[in-house]
Scaffold this active site. Structure first.
Site, PDB file in Angstrom:
ATOM      1  CG  HIS A 122      55.815  34.865  38.282  1.00  0.00           C
ATOM      2  ND1 HIS A 122      56.342  34.023  38.888  1.00  0.00           N
ATOM      3  CD2 HIS A 122      55.596  35.923  39.028  1.00  0.00           C
ATOM      4  CE1 HIS A 122      56.713  34.287  40.047  1.00  0.00           C
ATOM      5  NE2 HIS A 122      56.065  35.297  40.396  1.00  0.00           N
ATOM      6  CB  SER A 130      57.512  36.728  42.651  1.00  0.00           C
ATOM      7  OG  SER A 130      56.253  36.074  43.014  1.00  0.00           O
ATOM      8  CG  ASP A 136      58.549  31.358  37.445  1.00  0.00           C
ATOM      9  OD1 ASP A 136      58.422  32.317  36.716  1.00  0.00           O
ATOM     10  OD2 ASP A 136      57.876  31.595  38.481  1.00  0.00           O
TER      11      ASP A 136
END
Length: 239
Positions: free
Chosen positions: A62, A198, A103
């Site tokens: 992402h 992230s 992911d």
């Protein structure tokens, strides 16, 4: 690091929902995590990443965008002599990525003027040696440049400790948990990942076992389970 901001019901890519920070952690000893990479994606969007082989950085899918890689940073806004900047030569997104599943993203670096020098500021971190699950309560470390509370950003690398949760317990928080995910949380303090974290690594026993993926405004958080993806990882890297 901070608590992961609520990713929508499940975060949407590029919306910032999946971006996370270290909340309740502490500043890392400068350059004590030489595998860390600070990724500038687009605009103010930033992510973490980590070097897994010469010229290769791993991060979350992402975080996909027009990425510039910064290695050897502690304060990424300071002109540190230790820092090395690189563009991305090729992006290797998992073909079945769909929020929040699979992911994982591999970046092949290309030197803007030279190849990265491995030194005390820039190193690689080993990946898991097998596809086995981590034992419950395994002690781990997660680090990043994300928010350190709801409003305070940091330019310096922060870190916090976390322990692996059982799949049964994690399913109580995240019913969509898959075999490609692992949960971890701090048992002793309200600390977790937050916006900006992230793509950073969950490091357990000296190996990168997870990638910061998503969570809510409280622990636990969900990490991409790297061991599950070893066959896919080996293909683009040729190892």
């Amino acid at each position: 690091m901070g608590q992961l901001q609520c990713l929508l019901p499940y975060p949407s890519a590029h919306a910032g929902a999946l971006r996370s920070q270290i909340v309740g952690g502490h500043e890392a000893k400068p350059h004590s995590r030489p595998y860390m990479a600070a990724l500038k994606v687009f605009g103010d969007f930033s992510c973490g990443g980590f070097r897994v082989a010469p010229d290769w950085v791993m991060t979350a899918a992402h975080c996909m965008g027009n990425i510039t890689v910064r290695l050897g940073a502690h304060n990424y806004h300071a002109p540190e002599a230790s820092q090395q900047m690189f563009a991305v030569e090729s992006y290797h997104l998992h073909p079945e990525y769909m929020v929040p599943y699979n992911d994982i993203l591999l970046l092949k670096e290309t030197g803007l003027s030279h190849k990265a020098n491995l030194n005390k500021y820039v190193q690689v971190i080993p990946l898991p040696k097998s596809g086995n699950d981590l034992p419950v309560d395994t002690k781990c470390l997660v680090s990043g440049w994300g928010l350190i509370d709801a409003e305070v950003a940091t330019k310096k690398l922060f870190e916090t400790n976390a322990a692996v949760l059982s799949r049964r317990k994690c399913l109580m928080f995240y019913p969509a948990l898959s075999s490609g995910m692992v949960c971890a949380a701090s048992y002793h303090q309200l600390s977790d990942i937050n916006f900006g974290d992230s793509g950073g690594p969950l490091v357990c026993n000296g190996e990168a076992q997870g990638i910061v993926s998503y969570g809510f405004q409280f622990p636990p958080s969900v990490y991409t389970r790297i061991a599950h993806y070893l066959p896919w990882i080996q293909k683009p890297m040729g190892q």
